[in-house]
Scaffold this motif. Structure first.
Motif, PDB file in Angstrom:
ATOM      1  N   LEU A   1       1.406   6.561   7.640  1.00 22.95           N
ATOM      2  CA  LEU A   1      -0.026   6.589   7.993  1.00 22.95           C
ATOM      3  C   LEU A   1      -0.800   7.444   7.003  1.00 22.95           C
ATOM      4  CD1 LEU A   1       0.072   6.873  11.890  1.00 22.95           C
ATOM      5  CD2 LEU A   1      -0.809   4.972  10.545  1.00 22.95           C
ATOM      6  N   THR A   2      -0.241   8.622   6.688  1.00 25.01           N
ATOM      7  CA  THR A   2      -0.921   9.522   5.761  1.00 25.01           C
ATOM      8  C   THR A   2      -1.117   8.848   4.411  1.00 25.01           C
ATOM      9  OG1 THR A   2       0.250  11.306   6.844  1.00 25.01           O
ATOM     10  CG2 THR A   2      -0.855  11.825   4.782  1.00 25.01           C
TER      11      THR A   2
ATOM     12  N   LEU B   1      -7.454   8.280  13.444  1.00 25.42           N
ATOM     13  CA  LEU B   1      -8.214   8.658  12.245  1.00 25.42           C
ATOM     14  C   LEU B   1      -8.159   7.579  11.174  1.00 25.42           C
ATOM     15  CD1 LEU B   1      -7.557  12.457  11.692  1.00 25.42           C
ATOM     16  CD2 LEU B   1      -9.702  11.333  12.207  1.00 25.42           C
ATOM     17  N   ILE B   2      -6.983   6.997  11.030  1.00 22.74           N
ATOM     18  CA  ILE B   2      -6.875   6.016   9.943  1.00 22.74           C
ATOM     19  C   ILE B   2      -7.623   4.742  10.283  1.00 22.74           C
ATOM     20  CG2 ILE B   2      -4.763   4.802  10.571  1.00 22.74           C
ATOM     21  CD1 ILE B   2      -3.965   5.008   7.696  1.00 22.74           C
TER      22      ILE B   2
ATOM     23  N   LYS C   1      -3.145  10.394  14.313  1.00 24.15           N
ATOM     24  CA  LYS C   1      -3.172   9.863  12.945  1.00 24.15           C
ATOM     25  C   LYS C   1      -3.682   8.421  12.956  1.00 24.15           C
ATOM     26  CE  LYS C   1       0.520  12.596  10.789  1.00 24.15           C
ATOM     27  NZ  LYS C   1      -0.030  13.270   9.620  1.00 24.15           N
TER      28      LYS C   1
ATOM     29  N   LYS D   1     -10.730   4.356   8.279  1.00 26.18           N
ATOM     30  CA  LYS D   1     -10.567   3.785   6.930  1.00 26.18           C
ATOM     31  C   LYS D   1     -10.394   2.272   7.015  1.00 26.18           C
ATOM     32  CE  LYS D   1     -10.605   7.558   4.547  1.00 26.18           C
ATOM     33  NZ  LYS D   1     -11.322   7.869   3.337  1.00 26.18           N
TER      34      LYS D   1
ATOM     35  N   SER E   1      -3.721   6.143   4.405  1.00 27.36           N
ATOM     36  CA  SER E   1      -5.115   6.608   4.452  1.00 27.36           C
ATOM     37  C   SER E   1      -5.672   6.795   3.053  1.00 27.36           C
ATOM     38  CB  SER E   1      -5.222   7.905   5.253  1.00 27.36           C
ATOM     39  OG  SER E   1      -4.744   8.981   4.484  1.00 27.36           O
ATOM     40  N   CYS E   2      -4.800   7.014   2.077  1.00 24.92           N
ATOM     41  CA  CYS E   2      -5.297   7.225   0.721  1.00 24.92           C
ATOM     42  C   CYS E   2      -5.432   5.933  -0.070  1.00 24.92           C
ATOM     43  CB  CYS E   2      -4.391   8.180  -0.039  1.00 24.92           C
ATOM     44  SG  CYS E   2      -4.444   9.835   0.590  1.00 24.92           S
TER      45      CYS E   2
ATOM     46  N   SER F   1       0.186   7.929  -2.642  1.00 29.35           N
ATOM     47  CA  SER F   1      -1.152   8.328  -2.213  1.00 29.35           C
ATOM     48  C   SER F   1      -1.910   9.017  -3.348  1.00 29.35           C
ATOM     49  CB  SER F   1      -1.078   9.227  -0.977  1.00 29.35           C
ATOM     50  OG  SER F   1      -0.480  10.446  -1.312  1.00 29.35           O
ATOM     51  N   GLN F   2      -1.194   9.590  -4.295  1.00 28.26           N
ATOM     52  CA  GLN F   2      -1.886  10.239  -5.410  1.00 28.26           C
ATOM     53  C   GLN F   2      -2.204   9.252  -6.531  1.00 28.26           C
ATOM     54  OE1 GLN F   2      -2.622  13.036  -3.552  1.00 28.26           O
ATOM     55  NE2 GLN F   2      -2.748  13.923  -5.593  1.00 28.26           N
TER      56      GLN F   2
END
Lengths: 154, 1071
Positions: free
Chosen positions: B132-133, B168-169, B165, B172, B136-137, B99-100
């Motif tokens: 999921l987190t 929210l995603i 989650k 995106k 999202s990125c 994600s980064q």
């Protein structure tokens, strides 16, 4: 929210989370510009500034600056609240958090942020729920947290 | 196997973990880069091992290095490896790293699809959560498409942790893959009523964000949100809901009514500033923004005394000790100011207080507010406050900001709020005492502006300026104040120009001739010298009246003594002016010694008052009777006459003659620079005669020749002698003028006179403004002395012509770019040019009703055989239309231009799709061989209606009238006469009975619908002219008596003329 940056008074980046797709080059340029702009502001100035077409909301806790970029229609005060909520979460999790906690356990700081915000939107407004989720996830992991008690953010 | 694991963990004990890395970096502050490069080498080694724990550790370290700004994209594949570990500990690190570090262009993302899908359906909710987190990125359109269904399923997961989650995603996912919105929407809507508040708030979040992008689709949810709004106590959710209503209300005004009560309640009851701020912001600001600004008013009417209520609430924010609230309060206030200035103005005191705030950003906000708050009544008071702040302000930036704001505030809308100009002058004078400001020129220009335009103030202004000049040493005292010395420029000029108002001109004259003046910048000295001469004239006048003649001689002596200082100036302007004036004064002294009275004559040098001139005033000057500007003073030189007779020969001859050999000497850049300079010069030169439109005709008739004059002129200036460019311009002017002459059918003109005129024009660069060059706010003039409007018929015509000329240029550009410039449609209507709107025959619409089309046909000036048809497609049905193809059955004469490679019967794809209710414009180019006949082309438009996926067909006809080949071309009456006399034109006429409209309407109609321009109009008779894209002249003589209109027409192409007349006839039969 477009992105969140944590940086020290010396301008060193401590954490960055981008919710919009940008290339590394753009990210670097934005964070460099923004860190300079914010560090140049006087301590008594208000927490908001207009920067390019974004609104920047920042707040300083001890030696750390927390800085968020939101869009024009977004609410500055609620963004400020998000920042504060995040610091509270860090504080609860580390127990009196200080900058070094975040430096040495930066992945934990990210995990907490990810439980709190998702895709730039607040996903959980209850502190308790966020911490519970983190704790349970941590249970699945062999935890080694080093705590550094120096200057506390809160 | 067991051994391998043991070996792995032993190895691991010696590896650096993240903490070691961080510590190491902190201990190697001096050679951080070197240390990190060794670390990266280690990490590369670690990544090569099979042990997943080692790899995860390495990836974790890389994530840290990435944050420090190091490139880790090379490790993308290793990150994927760690992501796919079955252990949560490593999976978590892998997803964090992804994600980064990943973004849309990371290739390996493609490899992750299946892994992510597996994780999403994992029985462990934290595996799912982490996936999921991460997603999202780094979600890409591909991932969104492939995983949309899986995520949608998760929206109904048993665990609220996953549900929220997933909800929210989905936002995106919608952004990356919009098609997923429709199937997912019912489920999303369902989540608004989820038992878990977290999931509910996530759903509100997502719908609010979606609605911000496209509010129309979410109107149906309004009742549901209304329920949520009145029941929810969660401020986070409330803020989002209010934001959503802010987006919906402009589309559904009735919503406003319903919202009054809950909103007012919230505003009154909430203790959360963020919520209060959102309420105020949404109701008064978001709603006020277009498209429906009027709505805000109605919304305000619904709320009981709402602006006051909100402004009062804002007042509480501003009065708060918290800087942030203060800032936001001011920000919101400035937005309300635009719609409700009255209610904000009553809080002037508070805003003035904010000027004392220690936070500069708050002070600047307050200044912005003040700008909009001033009125005639409070201006002085506000400015007085600001002046106090100027004195107190620390830091030049803020002080400069204050200074510009004061001037902005006072001068806004043409000094609308200033009731007393003496006051304003004193403010300006006070501002000059400001230390270290950069805005001297700003103050100076204000002084000049006010002194020139406000006649009544001149006496006062002059006195103030004289004082300034007297104390000039204070202004120029130290180097830091150099910016402010600009005001001396204004002071000197005002004192000189309006010297009759001076009480003691002698004293001022002395002040202007002090040796210290020589330290001022050159342009200021130049003004000093010139105005000293003006003052000298005034002084002489007063002194000669007295009996003592020595005083006058002493004054002359003073000038003679002091001026040599300026004659030595390094600045050319100063030097030149000073030596001229010195010689003049010496001569005057000689006369004085002979006891000759000279004062009258000296003052005559500067006689005549300088008045503000409106940019268009020049045109109002009547031509004196008996003066014919177009007749020759002397016989024209025979040489130029012969040239005139062979316009083509001159190009052919001259080009090789002197341009070619010199070509190499001038480099392109230099040429471009000169060209630019010359254009500038021409634009500013009121006497420069722009190329007449009829000259275009000459170009057209000799295709390819059009650029030659320009090239020729450029090359005739091969030497870089400073004097030459000037004469070059002279040549250029002359050339342009000749072209015009030629174009006007070799009309004889007063050449000598012209030369004189253009020559004079050059010297008077800064003379009266040309039309384009609009300087002083003319409509704004306070002492506007509009010159009497006595324009003769001749003049009017000329004005009109000039206007047309300009329009023509615009139009040309228009054609050239093949697209509508802003407001192009409107412009076309005003100008009465080529655009023509005709709905298609109605019968077309019987078969299917989704489209309407309007088309314009325009001839292309650049190419006599091209016609551009602009078609506006408007989708009138409720479905999305796509894959539109435009096709026309070519005739022998007219062909649709198709891209190379396509067959003669292929359609052209319309380059856009049409959502319901939307219209868009496409342009098609046709090649037309003969334009003398009107014609109809049959065509079809095929398209696909999104929902039914069937091809639909629409038949239409394009009607090319002869009129559409005509281009409005202005023509001078003399050229027109020549044209008629030439005898090349064929005659035809037509009579229209029963036309019952005023004559000028009739003319306007012909101009508008048939692209003619009026050449001359005398009573109920007018001559009109137009030209076809292929250069045919069409001349009309329109006469009206009773209700009969007779049109006698001449054209070099009888068929074309007949058709045009038929079309005109038809136009009038329709009315």
């Amino acid at each position: 929210m477009q992105f969140m940056l944590l940086f020290s008074r010396q301008g060193k980046l401590r954490l960055q989370k981008w919710y919009v797709p940008l290339s590394d080059k753009e990210r670097k340029k934005i964070s460099r510009d923004l860190v300079q702009t914010i560090l140049a502001r006087k301590p008594k100035m208000c927490s908001f500034l207009e920067w390019r077409d974004l609104k920047i909301v920042y707040k300083r806790y001890a030696s750390l600056y927390f800085c968020c970029a939101v869009e024009d229609q977004d609410n500055e005060l609620i963004t400020l609240e998000i920042i504060h909520r995040y610091v509270e979460l860090l504080d609860k999790y580390f127990g009196s958090v200080c900058e070094l906690d975040i430096i040495f356990n930066f992945e934990k700081a990210y995990f907490i942020l990810d439980e709190f915000l998702l895709g730039g939107e607040a996903q959980e407004t209850s502190k308790k729920n966020v911490l519970k989720a983190i704790e349970q996830a941590d249970l699945l992991q062999e935890v080694r947290i080093f705590l550094y008690h120096q200057i506390h953010l809160l | 196997m067991a051994l391998k694991i043991v070996k792995g963990s032993i190895d691991r004990m010696f590896d650096k973990n993240l903490q070691d890395l961080v510590r190491g970096i902190r201990n190697h502050k001096e050679d951080e880069a070197k240390y990190i490069s060794t670390c990266i080498d280690e990490i590369k080694q670690e990544l090569k091992q099979d042990n997943i724990a080692v790899k995860a550790n390495a990836v974790c370290k890389l994530t840290y290095l990435q944050m420090l700004g190091y490139d880790v994209s090379w490790a993308a594949f290793n990150i994927v490896e760690v992501m796919s570990s079955s252990k949560f500990t490593y999976k978590r690190i892998g997803y964090l790293a992804a994600s980064q570090c990943f973004h849309e262009s990371t290739d390996v993302i493609m490899l992750t699809t299946n892994q992510i899908r597996k994780d999403l359906s994992s029985p462990n909710q934290y595996d799912t959560g982490v996936a999921l987190t991460g997603l999202s990125c780094f979600v890409t359109p591909d991932l969104a498409r492939d995983l949309a269904n899986d995520i949608m399923t998760l929206m109904s997961h048993t665990k609220p942790y996953i549900r929220k989650k997933a909800v929210l995603i989905m936002y995106k996912v919608f952004l990356k893959y919009p098609e997923s919105l429709r199937p997912a929407f019912p489920r999303l809507k369902e989540k608004l009523e989820d038992p878990d508040p977290g999931v509910q708030s996530a759903a509100v979040n997502v719908i609010c964000e979606l609605a911000r992008r496209n509010p129309k689709n979410y109107l149906s949810l309004a009742p549901l949100f209304f329920k949520l709004m009145t029941s929810s106590t969660n401020n986070w959710v409330l803020i989002k809901i209010i934001k959503l209503f802010g987006a919906l209300t402009p589309l559904e005004p009735r919503l406003g009514k319903k919202l009054i009560e809950p909103l007012t309640n919230l505003i009154h009851s909430t203790s959360a500033m963020s919520l209060l701020y959102e309420c105020v912001n949404t109701v008064y600001i978001d709603v006020n923004t277009p498209p429906l600004p009027s709505l805000s008013l109605s919304l305000c009417l619904y709320l009981s005394l709402p602006p006051q209520l909100c402004v009062q609430k804002l007042r509480i924010l501003i009065e708060d000790s918290d800087q942030n609230l203060k800032y936001l309060g001011l920000l919101a206030m400035s937005k309300i100011l635009k719609t409700h200035p009255k209610s904000v103005q009553s809080h002037k005191d508070l805003i003035l207080q904010c000027l004392d705030d220690k936070d500069e950003s708050i002070r600047l906000r307050a200044l912005d507010l003040l700008y909009g708050m001033v009125s005639k009544k409070n201006l002085m008071e506000i400015v007085k406050k600001l002046m106090l702040h100027v004195d107190k302000a620390e830091g030049t930036t803020y002080r400069d900001e204050l200074l510009t704001k004061i001037i902005d505030i006072c001068s806004q809308s043409n000094y609308q709020y200033i009731t007393n100009f003496e006051w304003y002058i004193s403010i300006l004078v006070e501002l000059t005492r400001l230390e270290g400001t950069r805005h001297g020129h700003l103050i100076a220009s204000q002084m000049l502006d006010v002194a020139i335009r406000v006649k009544a103030i001149r006496g006062f202004a002059v006195a103030q300026m004289a004082t300034l000049l007297d104390n000039a040493h204070l202004l120029t005292g130290n180097m830091q104040r150099m910016g402010i010395c600009e005001v001396l420029y204004a002071a000197a000029w005002i004192c000189g120009e309006f010297s009759e108002h001076l009480e003691n001109p002698m004293q001022t004259l002395e002040a202007m001739l002090r040796p210290k003046v020589a330290t001022l910048p050159g342009h200021i000295q130049a003004v000093y010298v010139q105005n000293a001469a003006k003052l000298f004239a005034t002084v002489l006048k007063s002194q000669e009246g007295n009996t003592d003649s020595t005083a006058a001689q002493e004054t002359s002596q003073l000038m003679i003594d002091r001026l040599p200082l300026f004659v030595q100036s390094a600045n050319l302007e100063v030097q030149e002016r000073a030596s001229c004036i010195l010689q003049l004064v010496k001569y005057i002294q000689k006369l004085q010694q002979k006891d000759v009275e000279v004062a009258e004559e000296v003052s005559a040098l500067f006689a005549g008052e300088l008045n503000p001139v409106a940019p268009k005033a020049q045109k109002k000057v009547p031509v004196p009777e008996g003066l014919d500007l177009d007749s020759w003073i002397n016989e024209p030189p025979s040489e130029s006459e012969s040239e005139d007779e062979q316009p083509k020969a001159i190009f052919a001859k001259e080009e090789p003659k002197h341009s070619r050999p010199r070509r190499e000497e001038v480099d392109e850049k230099e040429l471009a620079k000169r060209r630019e300079a010359r254009k500038q010069e021409q634009a500013n030169n009121p006497f420069y005669i722009k190329a007449s439109p009829s000259s275009q005709k000459v170009y057209q008739e000799a295709p390819g020749v059009e650029h030659i004059p320009v090239v020729q002129i450029d090359l005739s200036v091969p030497l870089k002698v400073p004097g030459l460019p000037m004469s070059d311009q002279y040549v250029k002017l002359e050339e342009e003028r000749r072209q015009k002459e030629r174009a006007e059918k070799k009309k004889k003109e007063k050449k000598k006179r012209k030369e004189k005129r253009s020559g004079r024009g050059k010297k008077h660069d800064s003379g009266p403004e040309s039309e384009e060059d609009i300087t002083p706010a003319h409509q704004v003039d306070i002492v506007t002395e509009e010159m009497p409007e006595k324009s003769s018929k001749h003049k009017k015509k000329k004005q009109k012509k000039e206007k047309e000329e300009k329009e023509k240029k615009k139009k040309k550009k228009h054609h050239h770019h093949h697209h509508h410039s802003d407001g192009g449609g409107e412009e076309a209507v005003q100008n009465g040019t080529v655009e023509e709107e005709e709905p298609l025959p109605v019968s077309v619409f019987f078969c299917f009703l989704p489209l309407t089309k309007v088309y314009d046909i325009q001839g292309n000036l650049q190419d006599g055989s091209q016609v551009v048809v602009s078609v506006i497609f408007e989708n009138k049905c409720d479905s999305f239309l796509k894959s539109m193809e435009f096709n026309v059955l070519d005739s022998l004469n007219s062909k649709l231009q198709r891209p190379e490679g396509s067959g003669p019967h292929d359609g052209l794809t319309v380059p856009f799709q049409l959502p319901p209710g939307v219209s868009n414009e496409a342009r098609f180019v046709f090649t037309v061989q003969s334009i003398i006949m009107p014609q109809k082309l049959k065509g079809t438009l095929t398209f696909i209606v999104k929902d039914s996926s069937t091809h639909e067909k629409l038949d239409f006809k394009l009607h090319f009238t002869c009129t559409s080949y005509l281009i409005t071309t202005p023509c001078y009456s003399d050229a027109f006469a020549k044209l008629l006399e030439s005898g090349d034109l064929k005659c035809s006429s037509v009579r229209l009975e029963g036309v019952n409209m005023p004559f000028h309407h009739l003319l306007a109609r012909i101009c508008f619908h048939h692209h003619f321009s009026v050449v001359e109009r005398i009573d109920s008779c007018a001559s009109m002219y137009s030209r076809s894209i292929q250069g045919h002249h069409v001349c009309l003589l329109v006469k009206v008596s009773a209700q009969t209109v007779s049109i006698d027409a001449k054209c070099d192409e009888p068929t074309l003329l007949g058709n045009v007349l038929d079309e005109i006839k038809q136009t009038f039969s329709q009315c």
